[in-house]
Design a protein around this motif. Structure first.
Motif, PDB file in Angstrom:
ATOM      1  N   ARG A 838       0.688  -1.249   0.049  1.00 18.33           N
ATOM      2  CA  ARG A 838      -0.234   0.105  -0.099  1.00 18.33           C
ATOM      3  C   ARG A 838       0.991   1.445   0.053  1.00 18.33           C
ATOM      4  O   ARG A 838       0.355   2.198   0.154  1.00 18.33           O
ATOM      5  CB  ARG A 838      -0.906  -0.051   1.246  1.00 18.33           C
ATOM      6  CG  ARG A 838      -1.677  -1.252   1.354  1.00 18.33           C
ATOM      7  CD  ARG A 838      -2.831  -1.418   0.145  1.00 18.33           C
ATOM      8  NE  ARG A 838      -3.621  -0.173   0.153  1.00 18.33           N
ATOM      9  CZ  ARG A 838      -4.850   0.038   0.807  1.00 18.33           C
ATOM     10  NH1 ARG A 838      -5.120  -0.874   1.725  1.00 18.33           N
ATOM     11  NH2 ARG A 838      -5.431   1.176   0.853  1.00 18.33           N
ATOM     12  N   SER A 889     -12.137  -4.749   3.972  1.00 19.11           N
ATOM     13  CA  SER A 889     -11.860  -3.492   4.882  1.00 19.11           C
ATOM     14  C   SER A 889     -12.515  -2.199   4.484  1.00 19.11           C
ATOM     15  O   SER A 889     -12.641  -1.921   3.346  1.00 19.11           O
ATOM     16  CB  SER A 889     -10.187  -3.270   4.765  1.00 19.11           C
ATOM     17  OG  SER A 889      -9.472  -4.400   5.285  1.00 19.11           O
ATOM     18  N   ALA A 890     -12.890  -1.447   5.523  1.00 21.03           N
ATOM     19  CA  ALA A 890     -13.529  -0.123   5.271  1.00 21.03           C
ATOM     20  C   ALA A 890     -12.956   0.773   4.678  1.00 21.03           C
ATOM     21  O   ALA A 890     -13.275   1.659   3.878  1.00 21.03           O
ATOM     22  CB  ALA A 890     -14.023   0.217   6.575  1.00 21.03           C
ATOM     23  N   ASP A 891     -11.301   0.933   4.625  1.00 20.12           N
ATOM     24  CA  ASP A 891     -10.456   1.787   4.141  1.00 20.12           C
ATOM     25  C   ASP A 891      -9.886   1.094   2.852  1.00 20.12           C
ATOM     26  O   ASP A 891      -8.969   1.982   2.177  1.00 20.12           O
ATOM     27  CB  ASP A 891      -9.730   2.401   5.195  1.00 20.12           C
ATOM     28  CG  ASP A 891      -8.790   1.092   5.447  1.00 20.12           C
ATOM     29  OD1 ASP A 891      -8.999  -0.106   5.296  1.00 20.12           O
ATOM     30  OD2 ASP A 891      -7.674   1.567   5.865  1.00 20.12           O
ATOM     31  N   THR A 893      -8.987   0.631  -1.195  1.00 21.20           N
ATOM     32  CA  THR A 893      -9.144   1.271  -2.423  1.00 21.20           C
ATOM     33  C   THR A 893      -8.204   0.569  -3.176  1.00 21.20           C
ATOM     34  O   THR A 893      -6.704   0.218  -2.893  1.00 21.20           O
ATOM     35  CB  THR A 893      -8.623   2.778  -2.206  1.00 21.20           C
ATOM     36  OG1 THR A 893      -8.534   3.169  -3.501  1.00 21.20           O
ATOM     37  CG2 THR A 893      -7.262   2.791  -1.719  1.00 21.20           C
TER      38      THR A 893
END
Length: 956
Positions: A838, A889-891, A893
């Motif tokens: 990431r 996961s909520a975050d 991208t």
């Protein structure tokens, strides 16, 4: 004068005219040949030779019983056991127990013990005097001490109760076994000897008239031998020759003198010095050499033979290489220098160390792994591969086995159909599975007969295979004998039992080597040295635990009971080995004693107790020497390989625009170049594929392959659909469809059937894959205008590079997982099942060979973006990485942290800038790949080498 020379001299002096009436009993056949040579040297006229016998052959001349081998005895013992006690024990369980009992019965007979008294179960100490009448006070006291400490009434443990349960069966079993063997005219060694000895005791033994016996060079005598020899002595037809002219006879405490002293006292000595005279001490030069490995010991033999000029001596038979460990025979023979013209080997080589044993072991493992399903027989692929790779299989099928091995691995077969193998190789016999245990020996015999025939065919174009045929004939003989025993005793044994029996038979087999004993350097085991003497001795494997060999009490008779009844114990074992060793030291002018000083496994790295005694004895004062192995680092491959014109020609022939190969350079190849140029060289210049392995589990690579293909199958139904989101959302709720798609994909990928896949870890992996697939479908269903354009399709392009002194076009391209469109942007989607990366990226960093952790996934996705951007002019073409582990996961991208790549909302100008930058760096990298002056170098990050398939080539 050597011992056998003295014996020969006395025989000629006293019986020169009647030599044909003399019988000489010696420890071994080799000693008999040495004696014959000594007799021949005493005269230049023809001379009758005396009859030469070993002790066992002597006993056989006095009885009509036929000697039975140990396997026959065990089968007969089991037959008797069943008659007495019923089916208490299966034959498989009985075999190892029977081996111990046969050994015990043999000792009882050889030492003429009373089996009834020995196997008495004394529960009341008052019974001892009544039961054991006739024994000495010392014997009775030993027995009393054992039963007093053992008596189960004081401590009724399960083990003691089991012992007593078995113990009380022994006396009737012994009696019935002897009667059964005699009824069939057979006997074990001990029983045969006892038969003769008891006749001698009763005065009924018939001795041929006019014949005289000469007992030569023996040491430890059992009671049967003593009884027969006493009988012959009393009749005045025997003389005794004990090899007693040794320094240890002057030391009453020396264990090597124990049995010779007793023999001299009982029988006298026809040769040798008076008991009161002292013996000359050994006068040789001795070296004790510690070597770090067994192999180095074998190599030291060759060095000693040449450095000490032994090979140039007039009489090579005066040099002996003695092996305390028989497994060193082949390494020693393979290490002998060319100057050694003649070698005589008269010792046994364990069959378990031969290639034929390993082949039979693989064949038995194949039979054991056979499984019948739906009328078809299949084998475990591991067992099939081991068999096909064996050198003996090449004799039967040539190189076809290698082709099938590659096919099995490529198809990742867990089980292989037997009929397919039989038809492919034309060897139906080999891949036929016997229906029952009794048929297995016949099956193995048929295979070995085919092998024997194949050795003759192979010899027409290759080396002699006569030694292999000897192995085969010996194995066939032993297997046929076992088959006959199973049939004659009508045993319906299970296949597993039969395979274990065969393995035990093979492991016990000793392959005898025989040669011309009166020529060449003598290579022998310890037992073959009895009665012989040499001027030079090289003694190997003198480790504690090997010489003397560690004595395991392979007996059911307790130590104290053995002592009380005069059966051999570890004490006698020690005295015998001591005599074998120290008697060899009388004659040699030089002696070298080697041992392995490295501890490992059962080897403690300690020198034998006899070498310790030599080291501290003033009679020897040996010189100690240590062998060092100079392990210099093997020459490392250069860190850099210079670029040659040939390298570029190979690359252009594969990846040039109009090349015949018509290949394209993939983003994986570019990543390989950036990670390690040397790995690129092996893979893409040399064309060395990564080794394929048979995979019995779904590893990370296979996991990713299944995930990719399953998603392709799921999404193929909505490709090009204007209502893809709705269909994807519906699909996410159809768990059964998702699971079945994944199972079908996994079966195709792994080449497994459904039961194989859904066993063990497979169920868990399928569950994980199903969860990941559902999460990805749910994630995609949240896009309002998703449209799938391409699934697992190839995209190619051309770049111009400078190579071989000219500008030329090369093909680049690869297969993209998925290309879709959402929010007005085109996305190159790459599914990644590994750990997420990431971190923010820069284009320079993606192409930086000196950077430890580059983002290969983004480079790969950008590579495809660069190939298709012209098709979608005016739109953002974004690298999109689906890190499947992070989808929920909520975050999360899927987009890249870099200006112009943050998502569909990115600025078009920033995107154009970063894509131009990427295009420029990609062109620079491609020019380096095809450049004339860019060498192939190893990566400086050795961590990458850990999982590189070519690391052994780089010697990293």
């Amino acid at each position: 004068m050597d011992f056998l020379d003295r014996v020969a001299y006395r025989l000629r002096e006293r019986y020169g005219d009647e030599m044909e009436k003399q019988t000489v009993v010696l420890p071994s056949r080799r000693a008999g040949l040495w004696l014959t040579r000594s007799l021949a040297r005493l005269t230049d006229k023809p001379l009758w030779s005396p009859s030469l016998l070993t002790v066992s052959e002597l006993f056989r001349t006095f009885t009509g019983l036929l000697p039975a081998d140990s396997d026959t005895q065990i089968f007969e013992l089991y037959n008797v056991f069943r008659k007495l006690f019923g089916e208490e024990m299966s034959f498989d369980d009985f075999w190892p127990w029977g081996e111990v009992i046969i050994n015990d019965f043999n000792d009882i007979d050889l030492y003429m013990a009373d089996a009834g008294k020995l196997y008495s179960n004394i529960s009341d100490l008052k019974e001892i005097d009544a039961v054991f009448g006739g024994l000495t006070d010392e014997q009775v006291e030993i027995i009393r001490g054992f039963w007093k400490s053992f008596n189960p009434s004081t401590s009724a443990s399960e083990a003691r109760l089991r012992f007593c349960s078995v113990w009380q069966k022994m006396a009737p079993l012994y009696t019935a076994f002897r009667e059964s063997m005699k009824a069939k005219g057979m006997a074990g060694d001990g029983m045969l000897c006892r038969e003769v000895a008891e006749k001698a005791l009763s005065g009924q033994l018939q001795v041929p008239e006019g014949r005289r016996w000469h007992i030569v060079g023996l040491n430890a005598l059992n009671n049967c031998e003593k009884t027969l020899f006493r009988y012959l002595k009393q009749m005045g037809v025997a003389e005794f020759y004990w090899d007693d002219d040794h320094f240890f006879m002057d030391d009453t405490e020396h264990k090597a003198s124990l049995f010779i002293r007793e023999n001299r006292r009982i029988f006298g000595n026809a040769v040798g010095k008076p008991d009161t005279s002292l013996h000359d001490p050994p006068g040789g030069l001795w070296q004790i050499i510690d070597a770090p490995t067994d192999t180095s010991q074998a190599r030291m033999v060759a060095q000693l033979l040449e450095d000490e000029e032994i090979t140039g001596e007039d009489d090579p038979t005066s040099t002996a290489v003695i092996l305390a460990d028989e497994k060193l025979l082949m390494p020693v023979l393979g290490s002998l220098p060319p100057s050694v013209e003649d070698v005589n080997v008269t010792m046994g080589h364990p069959f378990r160390l031969t290639s034929l044993y390993s082949f039979l072991k693989q064949l038995m493992a194949l039979i054991r792994s056979a499984r019948k399903s739906d009328g078809y027989i299949s084998f475990r692929s591991d067992d099939v591969l081991s068999l096909l790779r064996h050198q003996y299989f090449r004799l039967l099928a040539g190189t076809e086995g290698d082709i099938v091995v590659r096919e099995i691995i490529k198809a990742n077969m867990i089980r292989v159909n037997a009929s397919v193998l039989g038809e492919r190789f034309g060897l139906k016999q080999l891949f036929t599975v016997p229906e029952g245990g009794p048929e297995i020996p016949e099956h193995l015999v048929a295979v070995m007969e085919n092998l024997e025939e194949a050795t003759f065919t192979a010899e027409t174009d290759g080396p002699s295979l006569s030694v292999d045929r000897e192995y085969l004939r010996m194995a066939i003989h032993s297997t046929v004998r076992l088959a006959n025993l199973i049939r004659s005793y009508s045993l319906d044994i299970k296949p597993d039992t039969c395979l274990r029996l065969l393995d035990r038979v093979f492991r016990k087999m000793i392959v005898p080597f025989s040669g011309e004993p009166l020529r060449g350097i003598q290579v022998m085991g310890v037992l073959e040295t009895r009665a012989l003497e040499f001027r030079n001795i090289i003694f190997l494997s003198l480790n504690e635990g090997i010489f003397p060999r560690m004595s395991y009490d392979n007996t059911y008779i307790p130590y104290n009971i053995r002592r009380a009844f005069g059966l051999p114990t570890v004490n006698e074992h020690e005295s015998i080995y001591s005599y074998y060793f120290f008697r060899l030291l009388r004659k040699p002018a030089r002696g070298w004693f080697l041992y392995n000083s490295t501890s490992g496994g059962l080897n403690t790295g300690e020198m034998s107790r006899y070498l310790v005694r030599m080291s501290y004895s003033p009679l020897f004062t040996p010189r100690h020497r240590t062998v060092h192995i100079n392990v210099g680092r093997s020459r490392l491959m250069a860190e850099s390989l210079s670029r040659e014109q040939e390298h570029n020609m190979i690359l252009l022939s594969r990846y040039g625009k109009n090349s015949e190969a018509n290949k394209f350079l993939s983003p994986s190849a570019v990543n390989t170049w950036l990670n390690c140029r040397m790995r690129f060289y092996y893979r893409y210049v040399c064309g060395m594929p990564e080794e394929e392995m048979l995979e019995k589990e779904i590893d990370q690579r296979r996991f990713g392959n299944i995930m990719h293909e399953a998603l392709r199958r799921l999404y193929s139904t909505v490709k090009g659909s204007a209502d893809a989101v709705k269909e994807v959302s519906k699909m996410a709720g159809e768990r059964e469809q998702i699971r079945e798609t994944i199972i079908a994909t996994a079966m195709d990928e792994m080449h497994w059937d459904r039961p194989e896949l859904l066993s063990g870890k497979g169920v868990i992996i399928i569950d994980v894959l199903e969860r990941y697939a559902r999460e990805l479908l749910l994630y995609d269903s949240r896009h309002s205008d998703l449209r799938l354009l391409h699934l697992e399709e190839d995209f190619t392009g051309t770049f111009t590079v400078a190579s071989a002194g000219a500008r030329t076009e090369v093909m680049v391209g690869g297969r993209a997982d998925r290309i879709d469109m959402t929010d007005g942007a085109v996305r190159v989607v790459d599914y990644k099942t590994g750990a997420p990366k990431r971190d923010a990226i820069t284009i320079e960093g993606l192409f930086d060979e000196e950077k430890d952790k580059r983002n290969d996934a983004v480079l790969q996705a950008l590579f495809y973006c660069a190939l298709i951007r012209q098709i979608h002019r005016g739109r953002l073409v974004l690298p999109t990485i689906y890190w499947i582990q992070q989808l929920s996961s909520a975050d999360f991208t899927p987009y890249t942290r870099a200006p112009g790549l943050e998502g569909p909302e990115a600025l078009y100008e920033e995107w154009k800038t970063i894509m131009s930058d990427f295009q420029m760096h990609l062109e620079l990298t491609l020019n380096k790949i095809f450049a004339d002056n860019e060498d192939f170098t190893m990566t400086s990050f050795r961590r990458r080498c850990a999982c590189c398939p070519y690391r052994t080539l780089c010697r990293r």
